[in-house]
Motif scaffolding. Structure first.
Motif, PDB file in Angstrom:
ATOM      1  N   THR A 167       0.833  -1.201   0.000  1.00 28.48           N
ATOM      2  CA  THR A 167       0.000   0.000   0.000  1.00 28.48           C
ATOM      3  C   THR A 167       0.867   1.251   0.000  1.00 28.48           C
ATOM      4  OG1 THR A 167      -1.772  -1.166   1.187  1.00 28.48           O
ATOM      5  CG2 THR A 167      -1.811   1.247   1.228  1.00 28.48           C
ATOM      6  N   MET A 168       1.913   1.265   0.817  1.00 31.02           N
ATOM      7  CA  MET A 168       2.806   2.418   0.870  1.00 31.02           C
ATOM      8  C   MET A 168       3.498   2.634  -0.479  1.00 31.02           C
ATOM      9  SD  MET A 168       2.544   3.842   3.830  1.00 31.02           S
ATOM     10  CE  MET A 168       2.069   3.496   5.525  1.00 31.02           C
ATOM     11  N   ALA A 169       3.818   1.545  -1.162  1.00 33.82           N
ATOM     12  CA  ALA A 169       4.456   1.670  -2.473  1.00 33.82           C
ATOM     13  C   ALA A 169       3.514   2.314  -3.480  1.00 33.82           C
ATOM     14  CB  ALA A 169       4.900   0.296  -2.963  1.00 33.82           C
ATOM     15  N   LEU A 170       2.218   2.101  -3.303  1.00 33.78           N
ATOM     16  CA  LEU A 170       1.236   2.679  -4.214  1.00 33.78           C
ATOM     17  C   LEU A 170       0.995   4.157  -3.933  1.00 33.78           C
ATOM     18  CD1 LEU A 170      -0.996   2.327  -6.412  1.00 33.78           C
ATOM     19  CD2 LEU A 170      -2.549   1.720  -4.541  1.00 33.78           C
ATOM     20  N   VAL A 171       0.941   4.529  -2.655  1.00 33.42           N
ATOM     21  CA  VAL A 171       0.512   5.891  -2.315  1.00 33.42           C
ATOM     22  C   VAL A 171       1.671   6.861  -2.105  1.00 33.42           C
ATOM     23  CG1 VAL A 171      -1.648   5.075  -1.316  1.00 33.42           C
ATOM     24  CG2 VAL A 171       0.351   5.403   0.168  1.00 33.42           C
ATOM     25  N   THR A 172       2.902   6.374  -2.136  1.00 29.60           N
ATOM     26  CA  THR A 172       4.053   7.269  -1.990  1.00 29.60           C
ATOM     27  C   THR A 172       4.948   7.174  -3.217  1.00 29.60           C
ATOM     28  OG1 THR A 172       5.477   5.622  -0.914  1.00 29.60           O
ATOM     29  CG2 THR A 172       4.050   6.932   0.520  1.00 29.60           C
ATOM     30  N   ALA A 173       5.755   8.205  -3.422  1.00 27.88           N
ATOM     31  CA  ALA A 173       6.764   8.155  -4.476  1.00 27.88           C
ATOM     32  C   ALA A 173       8.007   7.427  -3.986  1.00 27.88           C
ATOM     33  CB  ALA A 173       7.113   9.573  -4.927  1.00 27.88           C
ATOM     34  N   ASP A 174       8.282   7.534  -2.682  1.00 29.30           N
ATOM     35  CA  ASP A 174       9.450   6.881  -2.085  1.00 29.30           C
ATOM     36  C   ASP A 174       9.033   6.334  -0.718  1.00 29.30           C
ATOM     37  OD1 ASP A 174      11.802   6.034  -1.003  1.00 29.30           O
ATOM     38  OD2 ASP A 174      12.876   7.931  -1.238  1.00 29.30           O
ATOM     39  N   PRO A 175       8.646   5.055  -0.652  1.00 30.75           N
ATOM     40  CA  PRO A 175       8.158   4.494   0.614  1.00 30.75           C
ATOM     41  C   PRO A 175       9.166   4.570   1.751  1.00 30.75           C
ATOM     42  CG  PRO A 175       7.698   3.012  -1.229  1.00 30.75           C
ATOM     43  CD  PRO A 175       8.607   4.081  -1.759  1.00 30.75           C
ATOM     44  N   SER A 176      10.456   4.656   1.437  1.00 28.22           N
ATOM     45  CA  SER A 176      11.466   4.680   2.497  1.00 28.22           C
ATOM     46  C   SER A 176      11.380   5.952   3.337  1.00 28.22           C
ATOM     47  CB  SER A 176      12.872   4.554   1.896  1.00 28.22           C
ATOM     48  OG  SER A 176      13.213   5.727   1.162  1.00 28.22           O
ATOM     49  N   ARG A 177      10.677   6.958   2.833  1.00 33.50           N
ATOM     50  CA  ARG A 177      10.550   8.206   3.591  1.00 33.50           C
ATOM     51  C   ARG A 177       9.496   8.123   4.691  1.00 33.50           C
ATOM     52  NH1 ARG A 177      11.169  12.540  -1.373  1.00 33.50           N
ATOM     53  NH2 ARG A 177       9.364  11.388  -2.177  1.00 33.50           N
ATOM     54  N   VAL A 178       8.646   7.097   4.664  1.00 37.02           N
ATOM     55  CA  VAL A 178       7.658   6.907   5.731  1.00 37.02           C
ATOM     56  C   VAL A 178       8.384   6.396   6.967  1.00 37.02           C
ATOM     57  CG1 VAL A 178       5.590   5.652   6.446  1.00 37.02           C
ATOM     58  CG2 VAL A 178       5.823   6.447   4.074  1.00 37.02           C
ATOM     59  N   SER A 179       8.169   7.029   8.108  1.00 36.88           N
ATOM     60  CA  SER A 179       8.907   6.671   9.324  1.00 36.88           C
ATOM     61  C   SER A 179       8.582   5.252   9.769  1.00 36.88           C
ATOM     62  CB  SER A 179       8.562   7.656  10.451  1.00 36.88           C
ATOM     63  OG  SER A 179       7.246   7.423  10.937  1.00 36.88           O
ATOM     64  N   ASP A 180       9.545   4.629  10.447  1.00 36.00           N
ATOM     65  CA  ASP A 180       9.340   3.275  10.970  1.00 36.00           C
ATOM     66  C   ASP A 180       8.160   3.246  11.944  1.00 36.00           C
ATOM     67  OD1 ASP A 180      11.485   2.416   9.490  1.00 36.00           O
ATOM     68  OD2 ASP A 180      12.906   2.481  11.172  1.00 36.00           O
ATOM     69  N   GLU A 181       8.039   4.269  12.760  1.00 37.93           N
ATOM     70  CA  GLU A 181       6.956   4.321  13.740  1.00 37.93           C
ATOM     71  C   GLU A 181       5.587   4.318  13.057  1.00 37.93           C
ATOM     72  OE1 GLU A 181       5.341   7.145  17.427  1.00 37.93           O
ATOM     73  OE2 GLU A 181       6.812   7.923  15.988  1.00 37.93           O
ATOM     74  N   LEU A 182       5.466   5.111  12.003  1.00 44.21           N
ATOM     75  CA  LEU A 182       4.206   5.186  11.279  1.00 44.21           C
ATOM     76  C   LEU A 182       3.916   3.868  10.559  1.00 44.21           C
ATOM     77  CD1 LEU A 182       1.888   7.071  10.554  1.00 44.21           C
ATOM     78  CD2 LEU A 182       3.223   7.908   8.628  1.00 44.21           C
ATOM     79  N   PHE A 183       4.937   3.291   9.970  1.00 51.39           N
ATOM     80  CA  PHE A 183       4.770   2.005   9.278  1.00 51.39           C
ATOM     81  C   PHE A 183       4.309   0.927  10.257  1.00 51.39           C
ATOM     82  CE2 PHE A 183       6.355  -2.104   7.839  1.00 51.39           C
ATOM     83  CZ  PHE A 183       5.885  -2.153   6.534  1.00 51.39           C
ATOM     84  N   GLU A 184       4.960   0.823  11.395  1.00 53.62           N
ATOM     85  CA  GLU A 184       4.624  -0.216  12.365  1.00 53.62           C
ATOM     86  C   GLU A 184       3.232  -0.010  12.945  1.00 53.62           C
ATOM     87  OE1 GLU A 184       6.108  -2.971  12.942  1.00 53.62           O
ATOM     88  OE2 GLU A 184       7.757  -2.505  11.574  1.00 53.62           O
ATOM     89  N   ALA A 185       2.827   1.233  13.124  1.00 55.61           N
ATOM     90  CA  ALA A 185       1.478   1.503  13.635  1.00 55.61           C
ATOM     91  C   ALA A 185       0.426   1.001  12.659  1.00 55.61           C
ATOM     92  CB  ALA A 185       1.304   3.001  13.887  1.00 55.61           C
ATOM     93  N   HIS A 186       0.687   1.145  11.367  1.00 57.41           N
ATOM     94  CA  HIS A 186      -0.260   0.669  10.365  1.00 57.41           C
ATOM     95  C   HIS A 186      -0.247  -0.860  10.254  1.00 57.41           C
ATOM     96  CE1 HIS A 186      -0.536   4.886   9.178  1.00 57.41           C
ATOM     97  NE2 HIS A 186      -1.625   4.544   8.497  1.00 57.41           N
ATOM     98  N   VAL A 187       0.910  -1.466  10.451  1.00 60.06           N
ATOM     99  CA  VAL A 187       0.971  -2.929  10.453  1.00 60.06           C
ATOM    100  C   VAL A 187       0.146  -3.478  11.620  1.00 60.06           C
ATOM    101  CG1 VAL A 187       2.470  -4.937  10.789  1.00 60.06           C
ATOM    102  CG2 VAL A 187       3.175  -3.070   9.269  1.00 60.06           C
ATOM    103  N   GLN A 188       0.292  -2.870  12.803  1.00 62.09           N
ATOM    104  CA  GLN A 188      -0.450  -3.335  13.971  1.00 62.09           C
ATOM    105  C   GLN A 188      -1.958  -3.197  13.765  1.00 62.09           C
ATOM    106  OE1 GLN A 188       0.367  -4.994  16.655  1.00 62.09           O
ATOM    107  NE2 GLN A 188      -1.749  -4.929  17.409  1.00 62.09           N
TER     108      GLN A 188
END
Length: 297
Positions: A167-188
Motif C-alpha cells: 500500500t505504501m508503495a502505491l501511495v508514496t513516491a518513495d516508501p522509504s521516507r515513511v517513518s518506521d513508527e508510522l509504518f509499524e502503527a499501520h501494520v499493527q
C-alpha cells in the motif's frame, strides 16, 4: 496523542492530539485511517486543537449496522463537527477525505472556517484502460459477496506487513521516507483488522463504489462553486492515484483557492514528507486565515 471514542449511532474512534487553539479536524482517504495523520498531528496541535477521525468501517470505527458509503460518511463528519467539536473547524481531508471536506464546505458552510484539501479525490483524473489481465478481477469486485471473498483472501495471503508495504508503495513516491513508527502503527492496525474477516473489506467496497459514482457526477462541480471558506489545495507532484493535472483543473475552476504542488511526492504528503507538508500548511494557516487579533483592554 489520546485515543477516544464517541457514540454517533455506534462507536466512532478518533485521535486527539491536544492543543488549545481553534479546532482542526483531519479526515483520511479510502482505505486509510486516523493514524495517517500521526506524523503531522502533534505539530498542528501547537496552534490548533487537532483531531483525526476514523470514518465508519475504517481504522478502529466499526460499521455497526451503518453504511460506509460516501454520503453516509459525509453525514458522520458533519455530526462529529456539530456534536463533538461544537464550533466551525479547519477541515483537512486527504483523497476521499478531501472529497468529504468539499461536501461539508458546500452543504454546511457555517461548519467550516477553512478547508485544506490534500490530493483530494475529484473528477478529471485520467485513468488508463486497465490491463486485460485485470479486467476479470475488477469485474469480480463489482459483485456483492464475491468481492468480500477476494479482498479477504488477499489480506490473508499477503499478511499485515506485506499488505502495508504494498500500500505504501502505491501511495508514496518513495516508501522509504515513511517513518518506521508510522509504518509499524499501520501494520499493527492491519493485524487487528484482520480479525474482522470479510467485514474488513465491506467498508472499502461500499466507499469505493459510491466514490466512483460521485466523481462521475457533474453536479460535484456545483458544490465546488458553492464553497465560501478559504481553501488550500496541497498535491503531490507524483501522485499516481489522483494526478496533479486534476488539481490544476480544480485551480482553474477556483482561481481564488491556493494550490501548492510538492515536488517528488505521492498521494499522501503528510505521511511521506511531513516536514514539507507542515511548512506549506502552517504558512497558509498563519498568513491566509490568521484569526483577528484579540481586543486589548
Amino acid at each position: 496523542m489520546r485515543h477516544k471514542t464517541v457514540d454517533l449511532d455506534g462507536p466512532v474512534h478518533y485521535l486527539d492530539f491536544g492543543g488549545e487553539g481553534p479546532p482542526l479536524l483531519m479526515v483520511h482517504g479510502l482505505g486509510g485511517n486516523a493514524m495517517n495523520w500521526m506524523a503531522v498531528g502533534p505539530e498542528l496541535a501547537r496552534t490548533h486543537h487537532a483531531l483525526a477521525l476514523d470514518l465508519a468501517g475504517f481504522g478502529r470505527t466499526p460499521l455497526f449496522r451503518r453504511s460506509a458509503a460516501v454520503g453516509a460518511n459525509a453525514e458522520l463528519v458533519h455530526r462529529f463537527i456539530q456534536e463533538v467539536i461544537g464550533e466551525p473547524v479547519v477541515l483537512m481531508g486527504n483523497s476521499m477525505g478531501g472529497h468529504l471536506a468539499i461536501l461539508e464546505g458546500a452543504d454546511h458552510p457555517h461548519s467550516v472556517s477553512a478547508l485544506v484539501l490534500v490530493d483530494p479525490a475529484i473528477p478529471g483524473a485520467h485513468v488508463r484502460r486497465p490491463d486485460p489481465a485485470m479486467l476479470g478481477v475488477m469485474a469480480a469486485l463489482t459483485l456483492p459477496g464475491l468481492a468480500e471473498v477476494l479482498l479477504d483472501r488477499r489480506i490473508r495471503t499477503l499478511g499485515p506487513e506485506r499488505l502495508v508495504r504494498e500500500t505504501m508503495a502505491l501511495v508514496t513516491a518513495d516508501p522509504s521516507r515513511v517513518s518506521d513508527e508510522l509504518f509499524e502503527a499501520h501494520v499493527q492496525l492491519t493485524r487487528e483488522r484482520g480479525n474482522l474477516g470479510r467485514q474488513n473489506g465491506r467498508a472499502f467496497l461500499q466507499a469505493s463504489r459510491t466514490l466512483g459514482l460521485r466523481m462521475a457526477d457533474p453536479r460535484f462541480w456545483a458544490r465546488v462553486k458553492k464553497i465560501e471558506a478559504p481553501t488550500l489545495v496541497v498535491h503531490g507532484e507524483l501522485d499516481r492515484l489522483i494526478p496533479v493535472a486534476a488539481a490544476r483543473a480544480l485551480e482553474r475552476r477556483r482561481p481564488d483557492w491556493t494550490l501548492v504542488v510538492i515536488a517528488g511526492v505521492g498521494h499522501v504528503p503528510m505521511m511521506e514528507t511531513p516536514e514539507l507538508f507542515l511548512d506549506v500548511v502552517n504558512q497558509w494557516l498563519t498568513y491566509r486565515i490568521a484569526p483577528e487579533p484579540a481586543t486589548v483592554s
